[in-house]
Design a protein around this motif. Structure first.
Motif, mmCIF file in Angstrom:
data_model
loop_
_atom_site.group_PDB
_atom_site.id
_atom_site.type_symbol
_atom_site.label_atom_id
_atom_site.label_comp_id
_atom_site.label_asym_id
_atom_site.label_seq_id
_atom_site.Cartn_x
_atom_site.Cartn_y
_atom_site.Cartn_z
ATOM 1 N N GLY A 47 0.795 -1.222 0.000
ATOM 2 C CA GLY A 47 0.000 0.000 0.000
ATOM 3 C C GLY A 47 0.826 1.269 0.000
ATOM 4 N N LYS A 48 2.124 1.155 0.282
ATOM 5 C CA LYS A 48 2.997 2.326 0.231
ATOM 6 C C LYS A 48 3.258 2.785 -1.198
ATOM 7 C CE LYS A 48 3.368 2.400 4.656
ATOM 8 N NZ LYS A 48 2.612 3.442 5.409
ATOM 9 N N PHE A 49 2.974 1.894 -2.158
ATOM 10 C CA PHE A 49 3.122 2.255 -3.564
ATOM 11 C C PHE A 49 1.789 2.784 -4.064
ATOM 12 C CE2 PHE A 49 3.048 1.075 -8.143
ATOM 13 C CZ PHE A 49 4.106 1.880 -8.560
ATOM 14 N N ALA A 50 1.734 4.061 -4.389
ATOM 15 C CA ALA A 50 0.489 4.673 -4.838
ATOM 16 C C ALA A 50 0.122 4.198 -6.229
ATOM 17 C CB ALA A 50 0.632 6.197 -4.826
ATOM 18 N N THR A 51 -1.161 3.904 -6.445
ATOM 19 C CA THR A 51 -1.649 3.470 -7.749
ATOM 20 C C THR A 51 -2.902 4.243 -8.116
ATOM 21 O OG1 THR A 51 -3.147 1.756 -6.907
ATOM 22 C CG2 THR A 51 -0.839 1.129 -7.252
ATOM 23 N N GLY A 52 -3.279 4.141 -9.375
ATOM 24 C CA GLY A 52 -4.573 4.646 -9.787
ATOM 25 C C GLY A 52 -5.645 3.609 -9.475
ATOM 26 N N VAL A 53 -6.897 3.963 -9.733
ATOM 27 C CA VAL A 53 -8.015 3.047 -9.495
ATOM 28 C C VAL A 53 -8.783 2.881 -10.810
ATOM 29 C CG1 VAL A 53 -10.087 2.588 -8.147
ATOM 30 C CG2 VAL A 53 -8.187 3.849 -7.112
ATOM 31 N N THR A 54 -9.030 1.651 -11.194
ATOM 32 C CA THR A 54 -9.741 1.380 -12.443
ATOM 33 C C THR A 54 -10.931 0.471 -12.195
ATOM 34 O OG1 THR A 54 -8.567 -0.653 -13.053
ATOM 35 C CG2 THR A 54 -7.504 1.438 -13.636
ATOM 36 N N SER A 100 -6.771 -2.089 -8.942
ATOM 37 C CA SER A 100 -5.658 -1.125 -8.935
ATOM 38 C C SER A 100 -4.403 -1.753 -9.533
ATOM 39 C CB SER A 100 -5.371 -0.641 -7.507
ATOM 40 O OG SER A 100 -5.076 -1.732 -6.657
ATOM 41 N N SER A 101 -4.531 -3.015 -9.965
ATOM 42 C CA SER A 101 -3.386 -3.747 -10.528
ATOM 43 C C SER A 101 -3.291 -3.526 -12.033
ATOM 44 C CB SER A 101 -3.534 -5.238 -10.240
ATOM 45 O OG SER A 101 -4.774 -5.718 -10.763
ATOM 46 N N PHE A 102 -3.285 -2.282 -12.455
ATOM 47 C CA PHE A 102 -3.232 -1.932 -13.875
ATOM 48 C C PHE A 102 -1.858 -1.352 -14.185
ATOM 49 C CE2 PHE A 102 -3.900 1.781 -16.807
ATOM 50 C CZ PHE A 102 -3.936 1.044 -17.968
ATOM 51 N N ASN A 103 -1.212 -1.890 -15.220
ATOM 52 C CA ASN A 103 0.130 -1.428 -15.587
ATOM 53 C C ASN A 103 0.334 -1.477 -17.096
ATOM 54 O OD1 ASN A 103 2.029 -0.977 -13.143
ATOM 55 N ND2 ASN A 103 0.923 -2.851 -12.615
ATOM 56 N N ALA A 104 1.195 -0.585 -17.576
ATOM 57 C CA ALA A 104 1.632 -0.654 -18.970
ATOM 58 C C ALA A 104 2.684 -1.751 -19.102
ATOM 59 C CB ALA A 104 2.212 0.684 -19.415
ATOM 60 N N VAL A 105 2.669 -2.456 -20.239
ATOM 61 C CA VAL A 105 3.627 -3.528 -20.493
ATOM 62 C C VAL A 105 4.524 -3.180 -21.669
ATOM 63 C CG1 VAL A 105 3.898 -5.955 -21.146
ATOM 64 C CG2 VAL A 105 2.094 -5.290 -19.548
ATOM 65 N N PRO A 160 1.046 -2.038 -28.364
ATOM 66 C CA PRO A 160 0.566 -1.417 -27.127
ATOM 67 C C PRO A 160 -0.119 -2.445 -26.224
ATOM 68 C CG PRO A 160 -0.896 -0.901 -28.947
ATOM 69 C CD PRO A 160 0.261 -1.635 -29.535
ATOM 70 N N LEU A 161 0.556 -2.841 -25.150
ATOM 71 C CA LEU A 161 0.031 -3.856 -24.244
ATOM 72 C C LEU A 161 -0.089 -3.312 -22.829
ATOM 73 C CD1 LEU A 161 2.153 -6.988 -25.316
ATOM 74 C CD2 LEU A 161 -0.132 -6.341 -26.125
ATOM 75 N N ILE A 162 -1.136 -3.730 -22.134
ATOM 76 C CA ILE A 162 -1.314 -3.406 -20.708
ATOM 77 C C ILE A 162 -1.652 -4.702 -19.977
ATOM 78 C CG2 ILE A 162 -2.038 -1.033 -21.136
ATOM 79 C CD1 ILE A 162 -4.643 -3.617 -20.146
ATOM 80 N N LEU A 163 -1.612 -4.670 -18.644
ATOM 81 C CA LEU A 163 -2.021 -5.851 -17.886
ATOM 82 C C LEU A 163 -2.782 -5.437 -16.637
ATOM 83 C CD1 LEU A 163 -0.219 -6.308 -15.083
ATOM 84 C CD2 LEU A 163 1.506 -7.074 -16.691
ATOM 85 N N TRP A 164 -3.542 -6.374 -16.122
ATOM 86 C CA TRP A 164 -4.186 -6.239 -14.814
ATOM 87 C C TRP A 164 -4.358 -7.654 -14.269
ATOM 88 C CZ3 TRP A 164 -9.379 -7.706 -13.457
ATOM 89 C CH2 TRP A 164 -10.098 -8.306 -14.504
ATOM 90 N N SER A 165 -4.750 -7.795 -13.021
ATOM 91 C CA SER A 165 -4.895 -9.135 -12.453
ATOM 92 C C SER A 165 -6.203 -9.250 -11.691
ATOM 93 C CB SER A 165 -3.713 -9.466 -11.528
ATOM 94 O OG SER A 165 -3.657 -8.570 -10.438
ATOM 95 N N ILE A 166 -6.745 -10.468 -11.672
ATOM 96 C CA ILE A 166 -7.996 -10.741 -10.981
ATOM 97 C C ILE A 166 -7.800 -11.912 -10.021
ATOM 98 C CG2 ILE A 166 -8.835 -12.249 -12.844
ATOM 99 C CD1 ILE A 166 -11.671 -11.200 -12.182
ATOM 100 N N ASP A 167 -8.370 -11.777 -8.842
ATOM 101 C CA ASP A 167 -8.271 -12.806 -7.807
ATOM 102 C C ASP A 167 -8.955 -14.092 -8.282
ATOM 103 O OD1 ASP A 167 -8.593 -14.352 -5.385
ATOM 104 O OD2 ASP A 167 -8.278 -12.495 -4.262
#
Length: 309
Positions: free
Chosen positions: A13-20, A37-42, A47-54
């Motif tokens: 949580g110390k790493f600030a992220t955006g919310v999607t 909040s696990s959204f990142n450019a790859v 042009p690729l991005i990623l996110w993760s789902i539980d």
């Protein structure tokens, strides 16, 4: 090395992220959405991005099999939307303005950016699935702030005071040093640095302190009001509460899920409140009662003045 899950979450949580909010549509035309909040450019090319789902998410199969999805980057005034899509058991899209995106996936109106994607690949990632998408279309709004997540709470992105051009950055002199917002932020940061470490003496962290004192001040509250009152997304508030419930400091009633302090929780919350009052008295020892009243009434005036807009 044994990892404490709650403490590990605090460290992340110390790493600030955006919310999607990630949206998709299944083959029957049903809409799905989940806060992430696990959204990142790859990659830029392609042009690729990623996110993760539980893997415990009820919609995981839909997202892992979907051909398309949309990443909606939420604006700073879309906290309610973030909370809505972070929970289960309700019509998440009710009263939310949407447009049709790629593959029928929902584009949330008012989001500061949209990334319409084709699913590129799905990978195993421990207790999550990592979903990589190829961006087919995107758009964004200038001059509109994004919602930020930091330290288990929602936050706002602001230019750092030390990076503002053309201003004397000394704390006591110059325009910036006497500006109300600068003084307010500096005093808040200093107050937190001095006060929050004291909470560990009574066995709680700052997030638990906020929940305990809120319930002491306002009495039993539904879970949704507690999460809103401490400015935590529901998932993270759940994590905070689990520790308090496990230690028999907070009780939960069935049905509407009312939260209340136990006898031990009430005793601890009173100790925390007394410690907070004593700390305030120590910090403002050289300030007269009249000056303190003026200071607090001035802050209340600012809250009322700006909050009414």
């Amino acid at each position: 090395m044994s990892i404490d899950t709650r403490d590990f979450r605090n460290a992340l949580g110390k790493f600030a992220t955006g919310v999607t909010v990630i949206t998709t549509q299944d083959e029957r035309g049903e809409q799905y959405g989940v806060t992430a909040s696990s959204f990142n450019a790859v990659s830029m090319t392609p042009p690729l991005i990623l996110w993760s789902i539980d893997k415990s998410a009820y919609s995981k199969e839909v997202y892992c099999q979907a051909e398309h999805f949309v990443v909606n980057v939420l604006a700073s005034d879309q906290v309610a939307i973030s909370n809505r899509f972070a929970q289960r058991g309700e019509d998440k899209f009710k009263d939310i303005k949407i447009e049709k995106g790629v593959g029928g996936s929902a584009r949330i109106v008012g989001a500061v950016a949209h990334f319409e994607c084709r699913t590129w690949q799905v990978y195993e990632g421990g207790d999550h699935f990592i979903i990589v998408g190829e961006v087919l279309e995107y758009d964004y709004q200038d001059g509109c702030g994004s919602l930020v997540f930091h330290g288990g709470r929602y936050a706002l992105p602001e230019p750092h005071p030390m990076m503002l051009p053309g201003i004397d950055h000394s704390t006591g002199d110059g325009v910036l040093g006497q500006h109300f917002l600068y003084l307010l932020r500096q005093s808040l940061a200093a107050y937190r640095r001095d006060f929050y470490p004291r909470l560990s003496h009574l066995g709680v962290d700052e997030k638990e302190w906020r929940v305990l004192t809120l319930l002491l001040d306002r009495g039993p509250q539904p879970f949704t009001q507690v999460a809103q009152g401490v400015a935590q997304p529901p998932e993270d508030c759940e994590d905070t509460l689990s520790g308090l419930v496990r230690r028999d400091l907070v009780t939960e009633s069935s049905g509407e899920r009312q939260l209340a302090l136990s006898a031990a929780g009430t005793e601890l919350a009173n100790k925390l409140l007394k410690m907070a009052q004593e700390h305030e008295q120590k910090v403002f020892d050289s300030v007269s009662d009249e000056e303190m009243r003026h200071m607090k009434s001035g802050l209340v005036h600012v809250i009322e003045q700006l909050g009414s807009r």
